[in-house]
Design a protein around this motif. Structure first.
Motif, PDB file in Angstrom:
ATOM      1  N   ALA A   1      23.216   8.861  -2.427  1.00 38.62           N
ATOM      2  CA  ALA A   1      22.639   9.053  -3.763  1.00 38.62           C
ATOM      3  C   ALA A   1      23.168  10.341  -4.372  1.00 38.62           C
ATOM      4  CB  ALA A   1      21.116   9.069  -3.699  1.00 38.62           C
ATOM      5  N   LYS A   2      24.441  10.322  -4.744  1.00 37.78           N
ATOM      6  CA  LYS A   2      25.118  11.544  -5.165  1.00 37.78           C
ATOM      7  C   LYS A   2      25.415  11.513  -6.667  1.00 37.78           C
ATOM      8  CE  LYS A   2      28.222  10.552  -2.123  1.00 37.78           C
ATOM      9  NZ  LYS A   2      29.369  10.517  -1.204  1.00 37.78           N
ATOM     10  N   PRO A   3      24.442  11.842  -7.506  1.00 36.85           N
ATOM     11  CA  PRO A   3      24.714  11.851  -8.946  1.00 36.85           C
ATOM     12  C   PRO A   3      25.728  12.930  -9.298  1.00 36.85           C
ATOM     13  CG  PRO A   3      22.578  12.837  -8.483  1.00 36.85           C
ATOM     14  CD  PRO A   3      23.069  12.259  -7.195  1.00 36.85           C
ATOM     15  N   GLY A   4      26.564  12.607 -10.254  1.00 40.78           N
ATOM     16  CA  GLY A   4      27.526  13.591 -10.722  1.00 40.78           C
ATOM     17  C   GLY A   4      28.769  13.709  -9.882  1.00 40.78           C
ATOM     18  N   THR A   5      28.999  12.772  -8.962  1.00 41.82           N
ATOM     19  CA  THR A   5      30.170  12.858  -8.088  1.00 41.82           C
ATOM     20  C   THR A   5      31.216  11.794  -8.391  1.00 41.82           C
ATOM     21  OG1 THR A   5      29.183  11.390  -6.459  1.00 41.82           O
ATOM     22  CG2 THR A   5      28.719  13.741  -6.226  1.00 41.82           C
ATOM     23  N   GLY A   6      30.931  10.893  -9.286  1.00 45.36           N
ATOM     24  CA  GLY A   6      31.837   9.784  -9.556  1.00 45.36           C
ATOM     25  C   GLY A   6      31.281   8.462  -9.101  1.00 45.36           C
ATOM     26  N   ASN A   7      30.260   8.500  -8.242  1.00 41.85           N
ATOM     27  CA  ASN A   7      29.629   7.261  -7.797  1.00 41.85           C
ATOM     28  C   ASN A   7      28.700   6.721  -8.882  1.00 41.85           C
ATOM     29  OD1 ASN A   7      30.915   7.319  -5.374  1.00 41.85           O
ATOM     30  ND2 ASN A   7      29.098   7.668  -4.126  1.00 41.85           N
ATOM     31  N   SER A   8      28.596   5.409  -8.902  1.00 41.85           N
ATOM     32  CA  SER A   8      27.676   4.762  -9.824  1.00 41.85           C
ATOM     33  C   SER A   8      26.239   5.027  -9.399  1.00 41.85           C
ATOM     34  CB  SER A   8      27.944   3.255  -9.831  1.00 41.85           C
ATOM     35  OG  SER A   8      26.804   2.538 -10.216  1.00 41.85           O
TER      36      SER A   8
ATOM     37  N   SER B   1       0.807  -1.220   0.000  1.00 43.86           N
ATOM     38  CA  SER B   1       0.000   0.000   0.000  1.00 43.86           C
ATOM     39  C   SER B   1       0.839   1.268   0.000  1.00 43.86           C
ATOM     40  CB  SER B   1      -0.932   0.008   1.220  1.00 43.86           C
ATOM     41  OG  SER B   1      -0.190  -0.124   2.421  1.00 43.86           O
ATOM     42  N   SER B   2       2.142   1.143   0.191  1.00 42.55           N
ATOM     43  CA  SER B   2       3.026   2.318   0.189  1.00 42.55           C
ATOM     44  C   SER B   2       3.601   2.537  -1.202  1.00 42.55           C
ATOM     45  CB  SER B   2       4.167   2.122   1.198  1.00 42.55           C
ATOM     46  OG  SER B   2       5.177   3.085   0.998  1.00 42.55           O
ATOM     47  N   ALA B   3       3.234   3.637  -1.834  1.00 41.44           N
ATOM     48  CA  ALA B   3       3.760   3.950  -3.163  1.00 41.44           C
ATOM     49  C   ALA B   3       5.274   4.119  -3.119  1.00 41.44           C
ATOM     50  CB  ALA B   3       3.091   5.216  -3.699  1.00 41.44           C
ATOM     51  N   MET B   4       5.772   4.685  -2.035  1.00 41.64           N
ATOM     52  CA  MET B   4       7.221   4.865  -1.913  1.00 41.64           C
ATOM     53  C   MET B   4       7.932   3.523  -1.830  1.00 41.64           C
ATOM     54  SD  MET B   4       9.960   4.781   0.386  1.00 41.64           S
ATOM     55  CE  MET B   4       9.473   5.186   2.055  1.00 41.64           C
ATOM     56  N   GLN B   5       7.398   2.602  -1.028  1.00 44.69           N
ATOM     57  CA  GLN B   5       8.025   1.278  -0.918  1.00 44.69           C
ATOM     58  C   GLN B   5       7.991   0.549  -2.266  1.00 44.69           C
ATOM     59  OE1 GLN B   5       9.360  -0.291   1.821  1.00 44.69           O
ATOM     60  NE2 GLN B   5       8.837   1.162   3.429  1.00 44.69           N
ATOM     61  N   ASN B   6       6.884   0.650  -2.973  1.00 46.14           N
ATOM     62  CA  ASN B   6       6.792   0.001  -4.282  1.00 46.14           C
ATOM     63  C   ASN B   6       7.834   0.553  -5.234  1.00 46.14           C
ATOM     64  OD1 ASN B   6       4.602  -1.518  -3.433  1.00 46.14           O
ATOM     65  ND2 ASN B   6       3.082  -0.094  -4.261  1.00 46.14           N
ATOM     66  N   ARG B   7       7.992   1.873  -5.218  1.00 48.52           N
ATOM     67  CA  ARG B   7       8.970   2.479  -6.136  1.00 48.52           C
ATOM     68  C   ARG B   7      10.392   2.102  -5.727  1.00 48.52           C
ATOM     69  NH1 ARG B   7      10.345   2.814 -10.766  1.00 48.52           N
ATOM     70  NH2 ARG B   7      11.718   4.536 -11.337  1.00 48.52           N
ATOM     71  N   ALA B   8      10.666   2.061  -4.436  1.00 48.16           N
ATOM     72  CA  ALA B   8      11.995   1.656  -3.976  1.00 48.16           C
ATOM     73  C   ALA B   8      12.283   0.225  -4.404  1.00 48.16           C
ATOM     74  CB  ALA B   8      12.096   1.801  -2.461  1.00 48.16           C
TER      75      ALA B   8
ATOM     76  N   GLY C   1      19.936   9.518   2.805  1.00 52.76           N
ATOM     77  CA  GLY C   1      20.428   8.301   3.426  1.00 52.76           C
ATOM     78  C   GLY C   1      19.369   7.225   3.530  1.00 52.76           C
ATOM     79  N   SER C   2      18.314   7.323   2.720  1.00 55.89           N
ATOM     80  CA  SER C   2      17.229   6.348   2.791  1.00 55.89           C
ATOM     81  C   SER C   2      16.761   5.986   1.389  1.00 55.89           C
ATOM     82  CB  SER C   2      16.048   6.925   3.577  1.00 55.89           C
ATOM     83  OG  SER C   2      15.419   7.974   2.839  1.00 55.89           O
ATOM     84  N   TYR C   3      16.011   4.889   1.316  1.00 56.74           N
ATOM     85  CA  TYR C   3      15.396   4.531   0.040  1.00 56.74           C
ATOM     86  C   TYR C   3      14.378   5.590  -0.382  1.00 56.74           C
ATOM     87  CZ  TYR C   3      17.309  -0.184   0.746  1.00 56.74           C
ATOM     88  OH  TYR C   3      18.133  -1.259   0.937  1.00 56.74           O
ATOM     89  N   GLY C   4      13.644   6.132   0.602  1.00 59.89           N
ATOM     90  CA  GLY C   4      12.665   7.160   0.285  1.00 59.89           C
ATOM     91  C   GLY C   4      13.303   8.378  -0.346  1.00 59.89           C
ATOM     92  N   TYR C   5      14.505   8.719   0.103  1.00 57.77           N
ATOM     93  CA  TYR C   5      15.208   9.858  -0.487  1.00 57.77           C
ATOM     94  C   TYR C   5      15.542   9.576  -1.952  1.00 57.77           C
ATOM     95  CZ  TYR C   5      18.897  13.291  -1.337  1.00 57.77           C
ATOM     96  OH  TYR C   5      19.657  14.296  -1.865  1.00 57.77           O
ATOM     97  N   MET C   6      15.965   8.357  -2.235  1.00 59.09           N
ATOM     98  CA  MET C   6      16.269   7.990  -3.627  1.00 59.09           C
ATOM     99  C   MET C   6      15.025   8.099  -4.500  1.00 59.09           C
ATOM    100  SD  MET C   6      18.592   4.635  -2.773  1.00 59.09           S
ATOM    101  CE  MET C   6      19.900   4.721  -1.554  1.00 59.09           C
TER     102      MET C   6
END
Length: 794
Positions: A682-689, A371-378, A663-668
């Protein structure tokens, strides 16, 4: 008539009515397939166009069946009579080539015909031979440039067996009669991309009637040292096809195609333009604010990944990249304009550009929603990272690495196996591990070990949290699939690795360089563990290894080994408690957060039984102080999930995974990511995949504890199952899992203190339901509905 392969009658003699061999004669003796190579001499460190090879044979009528077995190193694409053979892509599995070389089978029955038949093969590069690109601006992972080739950059071995309707059988093999030519693939690099010049491919080259008298003869060469094994794992195939949602212009002549999904992909495009014009395609994970793609994931090397396509010219022409897939969500295009855009310079026009998602064809066996849209998306984000890293090995990212780092293979094994049937895929991984294991028993962090310039016991290779996959992966195959044969195949290897760790112990403790990789919240950046001593996690997995070998010995009937490894596990436990456990504070040694240390100690059986509740409570207290922020890294997050869920503190997991701040799945999810990033930040553009699956343990929590589908303790192969949901604040959940014993399905909902569960159990399976109010109900096969009362969640 062109030279052709030697053919022979295996059953009966060849007749002109059934088969015509031109200059060759049907032979009564069996002829083995020969290893052949282009006759350009051995190349050391030289990038040259990849070869195409061909040969033909003539058949009469009455064809029943044809099977061809092929090895093409590094990669190959096989055609017969102008049509591609099979539906697999990027053929030739990666392996520890000096130990094992895989042979692939293809059914060619539908492509054979009366008269002349032509095999065509296009070869490309892979980990068989990673060379430095000719263009110094092209990316290559410099610590992963293996060369197994011994100077033979391209090799082919082919054998086809053809059965006629009258029962006669014929074999046709690769030999000195084959011919070759430099082909259209002018650059081929597993990391940097590939270049294709359509002008260089002779029309009809792999079809009957083509004149190949100007082609060059191949050389027959010695066989490479690896043992030939039939490839039985899932091949790489095409799956979803993604079209761009928009095209962005940076105003610099570069157009960026934006796609809805980051994934492992081959580019497919249709273009039109003048002969000899070249279009550059740059696949990437990140687009900056100006609309340009950025290659930050090449770790500040200043190097790019690209595919160049040179047009044949004339009408619209279509092409799909052959061998170099890349993880991407954006594709920068230069040297052309998208269809419908102004084109004052008369550049080539891109009629279409698509991403073809490619992965190992492991069957999907699971589905989950709640029932959690956030959990489903994660859940979807993690799932796409799992898919994107399903190659011939479980890669840690599909762009800068493509290497089989081993830690995630074991700690994500259950999460992956709920979603996919990975039995044969994991069997192949277990074979890679055995092949890469050193004589002293050491298992590198990376299998097949394509790292070069790094000593066998160098920094990146000396981490038991990675090598322990050699013990846990075979055990997972047994535990999940009841695969006793896989366990037996790896048993001696498992023992040798645990023995290797034991020999390196000092005062009952072993060392590690990486530990709980990418732990979080210490403010000191990503990398080796900082909250938890690396020797602590290394010693804990050593204990897991010793206990697992003892369990394997019980299964396989090795009585003396049971005693040996049970005793070893007991010694490790005693030394661990002496060194790391504080019986007063009821906690395990740490550097400021006990989450990782306490949870791995609980799951590895390293905590005094009478203190387990207190040790778990210390974890909950630490989480609460931090606002339910987990500090665990990738290695120990799985133990956080299991320790809390199995210890009756599923409420804490609900709070952890409901978070949406950094620092969470919800943040992603809030950041709009479509795959799981390398770090919690979740740092796009920093060198991390932006496409790793190593932190994806939410999936195990979803299936095993939120939906409640798991095996009972001691069960093997899903013969005894447990349906025990931990609903927490979630209103409803539905999950289905096609287990080795059949489909297990769970659907539950809760409202106003009432809990309603519907469970489906396969025939012949012992099942127990444990409801949130503590009721325990035995379930028969088929579908059962149960109700219970539970407190309303706050």
């Amino acid at each position: 008539m062109t030279p052709r392969m030697a053919l022979l009658a295996v059953v009966g003699m060849a007749t002109t009515a059934a088969f015509s061999s031109g200059e060759h004669h049907a032979l009564p003796a069996k002829i083995e397939a020969r290893w052949i190579a282009p006759a350009a001499g051995r190349a050391e460190g030289v990038e040259r166009p990849c070869p195409i090879l061909r040969s033909s044979f003539v058949l009469g009528s009455g064809i029943r069946q044809g099977i061809v077995r092929v090895i093409g190193l590094g990669h190959f694409e096989l055609s017969l009579n102008g049509q591609r053979v099979g539906n697999s892509l990027i053929d030739q599995p990666w392996s520890v080539y000096n130990k094992t070389v895989y042979e692939q089978d293809f059914d060619i029955s539908a492509l054979l015909k009366k008269g002349e038949n032509v095999f065509g093969v296009m070869l490309g590069n892979s980990f068989w031979c990673v060379r430095k690109p000719a263009d110094s601006l092209r990316y290559v992972k410099t610590d992963a440039m293996p060369d197994f080739s011994g100077g033979e950059q391209y090799l082919l071995r082919l054998k086809a067996r053809i059965t006629l309707k009258n029962g006669e059988e014929y074999e046709t093999v690769s030999d000195e009669s084959w011919k070759w030519l430099e082909g259209p693939l002018t650059a081929s690099n597993i990391y940097g991309g590939e270049d294709y010049d359509a002008r260089r491919l002779p029309p009809g080259w792999d079809s009957p009637g083509f004149d190949d008298k100007l082609w060059k003869p191949v050389r027959v060469v010695p066989a490479p040292p690896g043992a030939i094994e039939r490839f039985e794992a899932p091949p790489i195939t095409a799956h979803e096809l993604f079209k761009p949602t928009s095209v962005v212009s940076s105003g610099t002549g570069e157009y960026t195609y934006v796609f809805p999904q980051n994934c492992s992909a081959l580019l497919r495009f249709t273009v039109e333009g003048q002969t000899g014009r070249t279009i550059r395609f740059k696949p990437c994970e990140y687009m900056d604010s100006t609309g340009r793609v950025k290659f930050t994931y090449t770790w500040g090397t200043g190097k790019d990944i690209w595919h160049d396509y040179t047009l044949r010219g004339g009408e619209a022409e279509s092409h799909q990249v052959l061998f170099c897939y890349v993880g991407c969500q954006y594709v920068g295009v230069t040297g052309a304009v998208p269809e419908g855009n102004p084109n004052p310079e008369g550049l080539p026009v891109v009629r279409s550009l698509e991403l073809v998602h490619v992965r190992a064809d492991c069957p999907i066996v699971g589905s989950f929603s709640c029932s959690s849209a956030m959990q489903n998306r994660a859940h979807q984000i993690i799932d796409w990272s799992i898919r994107s890293n399903m190659s011939y090995v479980a890669t840690d990212c599909p762009h800068r690495e493509k290497n089989g780092w081993l830690e995630q293979d074991w700690h994500m094994a259950r999460a992956i196996s709920y979603g996919y049937d990975v039995r044969s895929w994991y069997e192949k991984i277990a074979r890679d591990i055995r092949d890469a294991q050193l004589p002293d028993g050491h298992i590198p962090t990376n299998c097949p070990n394509y790292l070069v310039g790094i000593g066998p016991h160098g920094y990146w290779n000396e981490s038991p949290e990675w090598g322990i996959a050699g013990v846990i992966v075979p055990w997972h195959l047994y535990e999940w699939y009841a695969d006793t044969a896989a366990l037996a195949s790896s048993y001696e290897s498992m023992k040798r690795y645990v023995d290797y760790l034991s020999r390196g112990a000092e005062d009952g403790i072993i060392k590690s360089n990486l530990g709980d990789w990418y732990d979080y919240g210490h403010g000191k950046g990503d990398g080796p563990s900082q909250w938890t001593p690396t020797s602590l996690t290394a010693t804990a997995v050593w204990k897991l290894g010793a206990s697992t070998v003892a369990q394997a010995a019980r299964v396989l009937g090795h009585v003396e080994d049971i005693k040996t490894y049970d005793a070893l596990a007991s010694r490790i436990k005693a030394d661990f408690q002496r060194r790391y456990y504080d019986p007063v504070r009821k906690s395990v040694l740490n550097h400021g957060s006990c989450q990782a240390a306490n949870c791995i100690a609980l799951c590895a059986g390293l905590v005094p039984e009478e203190d387990r509740a207190a040790v778990l409570q210390a974890v909950v207290d630490d989480l609460e102080r931090r606002g339910w922020q987990q500090t665990v890294g990738e290695v120990t997050q799985v133990f956080l999930v299991r320790a809390l869920a199995e210890g009756g503190r599923g409420d804490a997991l609900h709070k952890i995974y409901a978070r949406e701040s950094r620092g969470s799945y919800g943040y992603m999810v809030r950041q709009g990511l479509t795959t799981l990033p390398e770090s919690w930040d979740a740092k796009p553009g920093t060198g991390n995949s932006m496409n790793h699956f190593m932190l994806g343990h939410l999936v195990e929590w979803h299936y095993a504890y939120l939906a409640g589908i798991r095996q009972q303790p001691g069960s093997v192969g899903w013969r005894r199952i447990l349906i025990a949901p931990q609903p927490g604040s979630i209103d409803s959940t539905a999950a289905s899992f096609n287990a080795p014993t059949g489909i297990i399905a769970v659907r539950w909902r809760q409202d106003h203190g009432a809990f309603h569960l519907t469970a489906t159990v396969p025939t012949g399976v012992e099942a127990l339901a444990v409801l949130p109010d503590g009721q325990r109900v035995s379930l028969g096969s088929g579908t059962t509905t149960l109700n219970a009362k539970v407190p309303v969640q706050n």
